[in-house]
Scaffold this active site. Structure first.
Site, PDB file in Angstrom:
ATOM      1  N   PRO A  23      74.566  46.350  49.715  1.00 41.64           N
ATOM      2  CA  PRO A  23      74.088  46.534  50.931  1.00 41.64           C
ATOM      3  C   PRO A  23      73.411  48.100  51.033  1.00 41.64           C
ATOM      4  O   PRO A  23      73.796  49.049  50.489  1.00 41.64           O
ATOM      5  CB  PRO A  23      75.118  46.658  52.131  1.00 41.64           C
ATOM      6  CG  PRO A  23      76.045  47.165  51.118  1.00 41.64           C
ATOM      7  CD  PRO A  23      75.860  46.621  49.877  1.00 41.64           C
ATOM      8  N   CYS A 106      81.218  53.120  53.755  1.00 43.02           N
ATOM      9  CA  CYS A 106      80.268  53.986  54.125  1.00 43.02           C
ATOM     10  C   CYS A 106      80.974  55.383  54.560  1.00 43.02           C
ATOM     11  O   CYS A 106      81.607  55.445  55.450  1.00 43.02           O
ATOM     12  CB  CYS A 106      79.707  53.350  55.453  1.00 43.02           C
ATOM     13  SG  CYS A 106      78.221  54.348  55.966  1.00 43.02           S
ATOM     14  N   LYS A 147      84.676  45.417  51.192  1.00 39.22           N
ATOM     15  CA  LYS A 147      84.281  46.596  50.352  1.00 39.22           C
ATOM     16  C   LYS A 147      84.955  47.873  50.661  1.00 39.22           C
ATOM     17  O   LYS A 147      84.694  48.432  51.834  1.00 39.22           O
ATOM     18  CB  LYS A 147      82.690  46.623  50.729  1.00 39.22           C
ATOM     19  CG  LYS A 147      81.997  47.572  49.447  1.00 39.22           C
ATOM     20  CD  LYS A 147      80.715  47.335  49.926  1.00 39.22           C
ATOM     21  CE  LYS A 147      79.742  48.060  48.746  1.00 39.22           C
ATOM     22  NZ  LYS A 147      79.973  49.498  48.859  1.00 39.22           N
ATOM     23  N   ASN A 206      81.576  48.631  41.967  1.00 44.36           N
ATOM     24  CA  ASN A 206      80.048  49.096  42.456  1.00 44.36           C
ATOM     25  C   ASN A 206      80.069  50.519  42.158  1.00 44.36           C
ATOM     26  O   ASN A 206      80.987  51.377  42.329  1.00 44.36           O
ATOM     27  CB  ASN A 206      80.257  49.077  44.108  1.00 44.36           C
ATOM     28  CG  ASN A 206      79.041  49.719  44.734  1.00 44.36           C
ATOM     29  OD1 ASN A 206      79.201  50.352  45.901  1.00 44.36           O
ATOM     30  ND2 ASN A 206      77.930  49.702  44.233  1.00 44.36           N
TER      31      ASN A 206
END
Length: 339
Positions: A23, A106, A147, A206
């Site tokens: 994303p 985030c 995530k 990631n």
């Protein structure tokens, strides 16, 4: 495509690597997602959507999420800090996507202050409750990816992944940095490797995947099931196909998609600029492209310098190298002079 299809894709990759386009704020929109699918990326994320805005604001719904039949194996990422908003979000969006990704990673301070993103790494019980509540209502009719980032104390991360796994998450994606680690610092593959044995569902790594070679090395070292790329795939959507720089066909395909389905001009401009820089086109051309004020100017500029095939033309989106129009190629390929 229902969630079962996403599960089928994951199952079919056993013994190989699940590839994921991560994303990205503003940039994981429909045209770019379809482009990634064109290069056989297995799972493709949307940008993060704030649940509270999505469920309360019709304008936000239309601006944040669009889809069509070419949009496949999509996980919508949600920023959320309470069960009520999450369930309203799931109710609205689950028929249109194949998975829902809870953003616990985030690091943007504004989001963290709102209890969203990386703030959730301090709230394992809340994250578990989000998953349990959604799963108790929908079961296997939905697919949930959690995530995460890592904690400074990896024992905390071990406890976190155990809780969300017990709650029923279908997949866990691990960004191998803490919420305060800069992207310039190498991703902590040792942390991902340490966490892997504690997780029984598919695990995606990631961080720092810019080439297919990076992808293979990450899997070999950490023993994860797949790899997510964000910055790398933004510059080169064909990286998982083994291209070390963006193939010219990606530019032609993206120009067709963005003019067909629409994006704010600045976003389209940024995508094309990223592609050209990755192809080592000179800064002279990239600067002129970035100076364009609208889509018509950008299309005219591209047609002035390059042969840009349209979708109705033979060999559309198949070229590897750019074809320069009435120019000497060497004049417009990046040289030390332009670095």
């Amino acid at each position: 495509m229902p969630p079962s299809k996403l599960r089928d894709v994951i199952k079919s990759r056993q013994g190989s690597i699940i590839t994921v386009a991560g994303p990205m704020v503003r940039y994981s929109k429909l045209p770019f997602r379809i482009l990634c699918g064109f290069y056989d990326v297995d799972i493709i994320y949307t940008p993060m959507i704030l649940a509270r805005e999505f469920v309360r604001n019709e304008v936000a719904r239309y601006s944040d999420f669009t889809t069509n039949d070419q949009d496949r194996c999509v996980i919508v990422q949600v920023g959320v800090n309470n069960v009520e908003d999450f369930m309203k979000f799931v109710d609205m969006i689950h028929p249109f996507v194949q998975g829902i990704g809870i953003n616990c990673g985030c690091p943007i301070p504004l989001q963290v202050r709102e209890g969203i993103g990386a703030a959730l790494m301090s709230e394992p019980n809340l994250v578990s409750n989000l998953i349990k509540t959604a799963k108790s209502k929908y079961g296997d009719k939905i697919f949930i990816d959690t995530k995460i980032r890592i904690h400074k104390d990896l024992n905390d991360t071990i406890e976190f992944v155990k809780k969300v796994q017990d709650a029923g998450t279908d997949m866990i994606t691990i960004h191998g940095r803490t919420k305060t680690t800069r992207s310039s610092v190498p991703v902590n593959l040792d942390a991902i490797k340490l966490l892997r044995p504690y997780i029984k569902v598919p695990v995606i790594a990631n961080g720092d995947c810019f080439t297919l070679e990076d992808c293979n090395k990450i899997v070999e070292y950490t023993k994860v099931d797949g790899v997510m790329s964000a910055r790398g795939i933004l510059a080169n959507p064909a990286l998982f196909k083994g291209y070390n720089k963006t193939p010219w066909g990606a530019v032609e395909m993206f120009m067709d998609l963005t003019t067909s389905y629409g994006l704010p001009f600045k976003i389209s401009q940024h995508h094309v600029s990223q592609f050209l820089e990755n192809m080592e086109i000179s800064k002279k051309i990239v600067k002129q492209l970035n100076d364009c004020k609208n889509m018509i100017e950008m299309i005219d500029l591209m047609d002035d310098y390059f042969v840009v095939k349209r979708s109705n033309e033979e060999n559309f989106a198949t070229a590897i190298e750019p074809q320069f129009r009435n120019l000497q190629k060497d004049e417009f390929v990046k040289k030390p002079l332009y670095v």
